[in-house]
Write a protein that holds these residues in place. Structure first.
Motif, PDB file in Angstrom:
ATOM      1  N   SER A  36       0.836  -1.200   0.000  1.00 34.68           N
ATOM      2  CA  SER A  36       0.000   0.000   0.000  1.00 34.68           C
ATOM      3  C   SER A  36       0.867   1.245   0.000  1.00 34.68           C
ATOM      4  CB  SER A  36      -0.904   0.002   1.245  1.00 34.68           C
ATOM      5  OG  SER A  36      -1.410   1.284   1.525  1.00 34.68           O
ATOM      6  N   ASP A  37       0.674   2.123  -1.000  1.00 36.60           N
ATOM      7  CA  ASP A  37       1.416   3.379  -1.039  1.00 36.60           C
ATOM      8  C   ASP A  37       1.142   4.224   0.201  1.00 36.60           C
ATOM      9  OD1 ASP A  37       2.482   2.685  -3.457  1.00 36.60           O
ATOM     10  OD2 ASP A  37       1.144   3.934  -4.661  1.00 36.60           O
ATOM     11  N   MET A  38      -0.122   4.206   0.654  1.00 29.20           N
ATOM     12  CA  MET A  38      -0.483   5.015   1.821  1.00 29.20           C
ATOM     13  C   MET A  38       0.263   4.541   3.065  1.00 29.20           C
ATOM     14  SD  MET A  38      -4.280   5.813   3.388  1.00 29.20           S
ATOM     15  CE  MET A  38      -4.756   6.592   1.841  1.00 29.20           C
ATOM     16  N   ASN A  39       0.303   3.216   3.264  1.00 26.97           N
ATOM     17  CA  ASN A  39       1.033   2.688   4.419  1.00 26.97           C
ATOM     18  C   ASN A  39       2.520   2.965   4.301  1.00 26.97           C
ATOM     19  OD1 ASN A  39      -1.099   1.654   5.909  1.00 26.97           O
ATOM     20  ND2 ASN A  39      -1.051  -0.326   4.903  1.00 26.97           N
ATOM     21  N   HIS A  40       3.045   2.859   3.073  1.00 29.24           N
ATOM     22  CA  HIS A  40       4.469   3.104   2.830  1.00 29.24           C
ATOM     23  C   HIS A  40       4.816   4.549   3.205  1.00 29.24           C
ATOM     24  CE1 HIS A  40       8.055   2.170  -0.041  1.00 29.24           C
ATOM     25  NE2 HIS A  40       8.437   2.894   0.990  1.00 29.24           N
ATOM     26  N   ILE A  41       4.042   5.490   2.731  1.00 31.97           N
ATOM     27  CA  ILE A  41       4.290   6.904   3.019  1.00 31.97           C
ATOM     28  C   ILE A  41       4.135   7.183   4.508  1.00 31.97           C
ATOM     29  CG2 ILE A  41       3.403   9.248   2.665  1.00 31.97           C
ATOM     30  CD1 ILE A  41       2.668   8.308  -0.207  1.00 31.97           C
ATOM     31  N   ARG A  68      17.709  14.729  -5.191  1.00 33.93           N
ATOM     32  CA  ARG A  68      17.330  13.449  -4.587  1.00 33.93           C
ATOM     33  C   ARG A  68      18.317  12.355  -4.944  1.00 33.93           C
ATOM     34  NH1 ARG A  68      12.437  15.224  -6.811  1.00 33.93           N
ATOM     35  NH2 ARG A  68      10.881  15.942  -5.300  1.00 33.93           N
ATOM     36  N   ASP A  69      18.799  12.347  -6.185  1.00 33.96           N
ATOM     37  CA  ASP A  69      19.695  11.282  -6.620  1.00 33.96           C
ATOM     38  C   ASP A  69      20.990  11.302  -5.806  1.00 33.96           C
ATOM     39  OD1 ASP A  69      20.184   9.063  -8.419  1.00 33.96           O
ATOM     40  OD2 ASP A  69      21.735  10.297  -9.317  1.00 33.96           O
ATOM     41  N   VAL A  70      21.549  12.482  -5.615  1.00 36.13           N
ATOM     42  CA  VAL A  70      22.782  12.615  -4.830  1.00 36.13           C
ATOM     43  C   VAL A  70      22.551  12.148  -3.394  1.00 36.13           C
ATOM     44  CG1 VAL A  70      24.357  14.294  -3.805  1.00 36.13           C
ATOM     45  CG2 VAL A  70      23.801  14.438  -6.228  1.00 36.13           C
ATOM     46  N   LEU A  71      21.435  12.567  -2.808  1.00 35.70           N
ATOM     47  CA  LEU A  71      21.149  12.205  -1.419  1.00 35.70           C
ATOM     48  C   LEU A  71      20.914  10.703  -1.269  1.00 35.70           C
ATOM     49  CD1 LEU A  71      18.881  15.240  -0.491  1.00 35.70           C
ATOM     50  CD2 LEU A  71      21.172  14.768   0.385  1.00 35.70           C
ATOM     51  N   LEU A  72      20.167  10.105  -2.196  1.00 33.52           N
ATOM     52  CA  LEU A  72      19.915   8.666  -2.119  1.00 33.52           C
ATOM     53  C   LEU A  72      21.198   7.873  -2.327  1.00 33.52           C
ATOM     54  CD1 LEU A  72      16.496   8.417  -3.997  1.00 33.52           C
ATOM     55  CD2 LEU A  72      16.920   7.770  -1.621  1.00 33.52           C
ATOM     56  N   GLN A  73      22.026   8.311  -3.268  1.00 36.82           N
ATOM     57  CA  GLN A  73      23.287   7.615  -3.521  1.00 36.82           C
ATOM     58  C   GLN A  73      24.190   7.687  -2.294  1.00 36.82           C
ATOM     59  OE1 GLN A  73      24.531   5.759  -5.833  1.00 36.82           O
ATOM     60  NE2 GLN A  73      23.446   6.105  -7.734  1.00 36.82           N
ATOM     61  N   LEU A  83      23.335   8.390   0.961  1.00 41.81           N
ATOM     62  CA  LEU A  83      22.789   7.876   2.212  1.00 41.81           C
ATOM     63  C   LEU A  83      22.362   6.418   2.145  1.00 41.81           C
ATOM     64  CD1 LEU A  83      20.634  10.991   3.136  1.00 41.81           C
ATOM     65  CD2 LEU A  83      22.861  10.369   4.068  1.00 41.81           C
ATOM     66  N   ARG A  84      21.918   5.976   0.957  1.00 39.25           N
ATOM     67  CA  ARG A  84      21.395   4.608   0.872  1.00 39.25           C
ATOM     68  C   ARG A  84      22.056   3.772  -0.211  1.00 39.25           C
ATOM     69  NH1 ARG A  84      15.031   5.348   0.526  1.00 39.25           N
ATOM     70  NH2 ARG A  84      15.220   3.126   0.078  1.00 39.25           N
ATOM     71  N   GLY A  85      22.918   4.392  -1.026  1.00 42.39           N
ATOM     72  CA  GLY A  85      23.611   3.632  -2.050  1.00 42.39           C
ATOM     73  C   GLY A  85      22.737   3.199  -3.197  1.00 42.39           C
ATOM     74  N   VAL A  86      21.618   3.919  -3.419  1.00 44.10           N
ATOM     75  CA  VAL A  86      20.725   3.592  -4.532  1.00 44.10           C
ATOM     76  C   VAL A  86      20.486   4.847  -5.367  1.00 44.10           C
ATOM     77  CG1 VAL A  86      19.581   1.734  -3.264  1.00 44.10           C
ATOM     78  CG2 VAL A  86      18.632   4.052  -3.163  1.00 44.10           C
ATOM     79  N   SER A  87      20.058   4.649  -6.594  1.00 43.54           N
ATOM     80  CA  SER A  87      19.757   5.768  -7.487  1.00 43.54           C
ATOM     81  C   SER A  87      18.286   6.151  -7.372  1.00 43.54           C
ATOM     82  CB  SER A  87      20.086   5.391  -8.937  1.00 43.54           C
ATOM     83  OG  SER A  87      21.456   5.093  -9.087  1.00 43.54           O
ATOM     84  N   TYR A  88      17.995   7.403  -7.664  1.00 46.03           N
ATOM     85  CA  TYR A  88      16.617   7.875  -7.652  1.00 46.03           C
ATOM     86  C   TYR A  88      15.887   7.319  -8.868  1.00 46.03           C
ATOM     87  CZ  TYR A  88      12.667  11.110  -7.702  1.00 46.03           C
ATOM     88  OH  TYR A  88      11.410  11.647  -7.715  1.00 46.03           O
ATOM     89  N   ASP A  89      14.745   6.663  -8.625  1.00 45.10           N
ATOM     90  CA  ASP A  89      14.008   6.005  -9.716  1.00 45.10           C
ATOM     91  C   ASP A  89      12.846   6.833 -10.239  1.00 45.10           C
ATOM     92  OD1 ASP A  89      12.173   5.877  -7.670  1.00 45.10           O
ATOM     93  OD2 ASP A  89      12.127   3.675  -7.545  1.00 45.10           O
ATOM     94  N   GLY A  90      12.749   8.071  -9.766  1.00 42.85           N
ATOM     95  CA  GLY A  90      11.657   8.936 -10.204  1.00 42.85           C
ATOM     96  C   GLY A  90      10.394   8.789  -9.370  1.00 42.85           C
ATOM     97  N   MET A  91      10.343   7.763  -8.514  1.00 43.48           N
ATOM     98  CA  MET A  91       9.139   7.492  -7.726  1.00 43.48           C
ATOM     99  C   MET A  91       9.393   7.559  -6.210  1.00 43.48           C
ATOM    100  SD  MET A  91       6.770   6.889  -9.995  1.00 43.48           S
ATOM    101  CE  MET A  91       5.482   6.002  -9.111  1.00 43.48           C
ATOM    102  N   ASP A  92      10.608   7.318  -5.806  1.00 40.32           N
ATOM    103  CA  ASP A  92      10.938   7.239  -4.381  1.00 40.32           C
ATOM    104  C   ASP A  92      10.760   8.604  -3.722  1.00 40.32           C
ATOM    105  OD1 ASP A  92      12.136   6.981  -1.879  1.00 40.32           O
ATOM    106  OD2 ASP A  92      13.660   5.582  -2.603  1.00 40.32           O
ATOM    107  N   ARG A  93       9.860   8.675  -2.735  1.00 41.70           N
ATOM    108  CA  ARG A  93       9.588   9.938  -2.049  1.00 41.70           C
ATOM    109  C   ARG A  93      10.181   9.965  -0.637  1.00 41.70           C
ATOM    110  NH1 ARG A  93       8.751  12.617  -6.246  1.00 41.70           N
ATOM    111  NH2 ARG A  93       8.003  14.333  -4.954  1.00 41.70           N
TER     112      ARG A  93
END
Length: 242
Positions: A83-88, A182-187, A189-199
Motif C-alpha cells: 500500500s502506497d499510503m502505508n508506505h508513506i 534526490r539522486d545525490v542524497l539517495l546515492q 545515504l542509501r547507495g541507490v539511485s533515484y528512480d523517479g518514484m521514491d519519495r
C-alpha cells in the motif's frame, strides 16, 4: 554479530526469516505481540528493529510511531501490505524502510545490512577521538550538529532524530549553501539511485523541517529549490526557533 528484534505474529514466517538471517551472522529475537514489543526492544537494545504491520495487541505502524520517541536505531517495516499510503505513513512516522514480504531473502538481507551499516558510527581516523574531533561538529547560529555523539541541539534544545534523519541533516549541513538533488542524497545515504518514484527523501525533509521549527509552507531553513533539489540555508539559524 548484529542483533535485531523481529516483531512477527506468524510463527512460521518469523522462524524462516530468523533462520536465514542467523546464517548470515545476525542474531534474531522474535516477539509475537505488538503490545509486548516495546518492552522487549528497550530491554534487548538491538541494532535494528523489524516490524510486521498486522500484529495482535498493537499494530506495527503505531508501534513504530511510539517507539521512535524512545529509541533512535533503524526501524524497518516488513509486511505483506503493498500500500502506497502505508508506505508513506511509515516513512513519515520515522521508519527507515518499508519492505514487502515477497522481497527475495537476499535482497532483504542486503537492505538490512545497509541500515545496520548506516546506523553504526564510522571508525575512520577522522572520526576517532583525536584533535580532529572538533571538525565533526557543525554549528550554524543556534544549531549544533555533533557527529561524534550523534546529537543535534537547536537553541539549547536537544532535537531527537532517527539515525536516517540525522544522516540526512548532516549531509545537508555539510554542503550548506549548495543544492543537493534526490539522486545525490539517495546515492550518498542509501547507495541507490533515484528512480523517479521514491519519495523517502521528501518525507524525511518534511520531518526535519517540523523538528527544526522550519515552515512547512514557506521553508527558510531547508529550502526546496524547484526542479533542482534541497538547500540548507546557513544564515537561517540565528533567529529564535519559536
Amino acid at each position: 554479530m548484529n542483533k535485531i528484534v523481529y516483531v512477527e505474529d506468524e510463527i512460521e514466517i518469523g522462524e524462516l526469516i530468523s533462520a536465514y538471517l542467523k546464517k548470515h551472522d545476525i542474531e534474531v529475537i522474535i516477539e509475537t505481540r505488538g503490545d509486548r514489543a516495546e518492552a522487549t526492544i528497550l530491554a534487548a537494545k538491538p541494532d535494528l528493529v523489524l516490524l510486521d504491520i498486522m500484529l495482535p495487541g498493537k499494530d506495527g505502524l503505531s508501534l513504530c510511531r511510539d517507539l521512535r520517541t524512545q529509541w533512535q536505531g533503524p526501524i524497518v517495516l516488513l509486511t505483506s501490505l503493498d500500500s502506497d499510503m502505508n508506505h508513506i505513513l511509515a516513512l513519515e512516522i520515522g521508519a527507515n524502510d518499508y519492505i514487502l514480504k515477497t522481497t527475495p531473502p537476499a535482497v532483504l538481507l542486503a537492505r538490512l545490512r545497509l541500515h545496520l551499516r548506516q546506523s553504526q558510527p564510522s571508525t575512520s581516523s577522522e572520526e576517532r577521538p583525536s584533535a580532529t574531533r572538533q571538525s565533526r561538529v557543525i554549528t550554524f547560529g543556534k544549531l549544533t550538529i555533533d557527529m561524534a555523539n550523534r546529537q543535534v541541539t537547536l537553541d539549547s534544545e536537544i532535537i531527537g532524530l532517527s539515525t536516517a534523519d540525522f544522516d540526512l541533516l548532516w549531509e545537508l549541513a555539510s554542503h550548506a549553501g549548495q543544492i543537493l538533488n534526490r539522486d545525490v542524497l539517495l546515492q550518498t545515504l542509501r547507495g541507490v539511485s533515484y528512480d523517479g518514484m521514491d519519495r523517502s527523501i521528501d518525507v524525511a525533509i518534511s520531518r526535519l523541517r517540523k523538528k527544526l521549527y522550519d515552515s512547512a509552507t514557506e521553508p527558510f531553513r531547508i529550502k526546496t529549490i524547484r526542479n533542482k533539489g534541497y538547500l540548507f540555508a546557513p544564515q537561517a539559524w540565528e533567529a529564535d526557533s519559536e
